[in-house]
Design an enzyme around this catalytic site. Structure first.
Site, PDB file in Angstrom:
ATOM      1  N   LEU A  44      -1.951 -35.010 -10.825  1.00 11.10           N
ATOM      2  CA  LEU A  44      -1.687 -34.441  -9.498  1.00 11.10           C
ATOM      3  C   LEU A  44      -2.316 -33.049  -9.433  1.00 11.10           C
ATOM      4  O   LEU A  44      -1.644 -32.032  -9.534  1.00 11.10           O
ATOM      5  CB  LEU A  44      -0.177 -34.391  -9.233  1.00 11.10           C
ATOM      6  CG  LEU A  44       0.268 -34.051  -7.816  1.00 11.10           C
ATOM      7  CD1 LEU A  44      -0.314 -35.030  -6.819  1.00 11.10           C
ATOM      8  CD2 LEU A  44       1.779 -34.054  -7.726  1.00 11.10           C
ATOM      9  N   HIS A  45      -3.626 -33.016  -9.288  1.00 10.76           N
ATOM     10  CA  HIS A  45      -4.375 -31.759  -9.240  1.00 10.76           C
ATOM     11  C   HIS A  45      -4.503 -31.295  -7.790  1.00 10.76           C
ATOM     12  O   HIS A  45      -3.904 -31.887  -6.886  1.00 10.76           O
ATOM     13  CB  HIS A  45      -5.746 -31.930  -9.917  1.00 10.76           C
ATOM     14  CG  HIS A  45      -6.576 -32.994  -9.263  1.00 10.76           C
ATOM     15  ND1 HIS A  45      -7.492 -32.722  -8.278  1.00 10.76           N
ATOM     16  CD2 HIS A  45      -6.596 -34.332  -9.448  1.00 10.76           C
ATOM     17  CE1 HIS A  45      -8.051 -33.857  -7.880  1.00 10.76           C
ATOM     18  NE2 HIS A  45      -7.529 -34.840  -8.585  1.00 10.76           N
ATOM     19  N   LEU A  46      -5.294 -30.267  -7.541  1.00  8.46           N
ATOM     20  CA  LEU A  46      -5.357 -29.642  -6.221  1.00  8.46           C
ATOM     21  C   LEU A  46      -5.775 -30.602  -5.115  1.00  8.46           C
ATOM     22  O   LEU A  46      -5.129 -30.687  -4.071  1.00  8.46           O
ATOM     23  CB  LEU A  46      -6.298 -28.428  -6.253  1.00  8.46           C
ATOM     24  CG  LEU A  46      -6.375 -27.608  -4.975  1.00  8.46           C
ATOM     25  CD1 LEU A  46      -5.014 -27.064  -4.594  1.00  8.46           C
ATOM     26  CD2 LEU A  46      -7.364 -26.467  -5.136  1.00  8.46           C
ATOM     27  N   ALA A  49      -2.985 -33.193  -4.566  1.00 12.01           N
ATOM     28  CA  ALA A  49      -1.821 -32.560  -3.924  1.00 12.01           C
ATOM     29  C   ALA A  49      -2.095 -32.297  -2.452  1.00 12.01           C
ATOM     30  O   ALA A  49      -1.227 -32.490  -1.597  1.00 12.01           O
ATOM     31  CB  ALA A  49      -1.462 -31.264  -4.646  1.00 12.01           C
ATOM     32  N   GLU A 117      -9.824 -41.419  -5.458  1.00  8.96           N
ATOM     33  CA  GLU A 117     -10.779 -40.631  -6.236  1.00  8.96           C
ATOM     34  C   GLU A 117     -11.752 -41.467  -7.046  1.00  8.96           C
ATOM     35  O   GLU A 117     -12.636 -40.919  -7.677  1.00  8.96           O
ATOM     36  CB  GLU A 117     -10.036 -39.679  -7.175  1.00  8.96           C
ATOM     37  CG  GLU A 117      -9.308 -38.612  -6.424  1.00  8.96           C
ATOM     38  CD  GLU A 117      -8.672 -37.603  -7.340  1.00  8.96           C
ATOM     39  OE1 GLU A 117      -8.499 -37.886  -8.542  1.00  8.96           O
ATOM     40  OE2 GLU A 117      -8.340 -36.534  -6.845  1.00  8.96           O
TER      41      GLU A 117
END
Length: 128
Positions: A44-46, A49, A117
């Site tokens: 859960l990276h930028l 998020a 992603e």
């Protein structure tokens, strides 16, 4: 001690005597709990998020996200980043509000789709 009076009754008596209709309609908002596993290599990276917050803001809901004993506001990028959720971590979503069902489904779909992603970032999990 002084008592405040509303006409010939105290305010406390007036409040007790007020009909419930005068207080407005009370609505019970559904509270849904769902679990989803982070499966993208970066966790859960930028960017993830940000997508989560954008989806949650499309609905009239409050979202709490729990991970590894920590809680976050699901409508706050900073809160979500502080969870430091990694690939393989379980998220528990707690969604309440008029759009709770739709929001919970959309958020779980986003997580299960690995935050879309696959086309942007190659899987950088430890086993690659």
């Amino acid at each position: 001690m002084h008592q405040i009076h509303a006409g010939s009754r105290s305010l406390r008596d007036a409040a007790k005597a007020a009909p419930l209709e005068a207080l407005g309609e009370v609505q019970i908002m559904p509270l849904l709990r769902r679990q989803a596993e982070i499966s993208n290599g970066l966790g859960l990276h930028l960017r993830a998020a940000n997508q989560f917050v954008r989806v949650s803001q499309q609905f009239q809901v409050e979202v709490r996200v729990f991970c590894n004993g920590h809680a976050a506001n699901g409508r706050s990028i900073l809160d979500l980043l502080c969870l430091a959720a990694e690939c393989g971590d379980q998220l528990e979503l707690e969604v309440s509000g008029p759009d709770a069902e739709d929001a919970a489904s959309a958020l779980c779909e986003l997580i299960e789709a690995r935050f879309h992603e696959a086309a942007h970032v190659r899987d950088e999990s430890p086993n690659s």
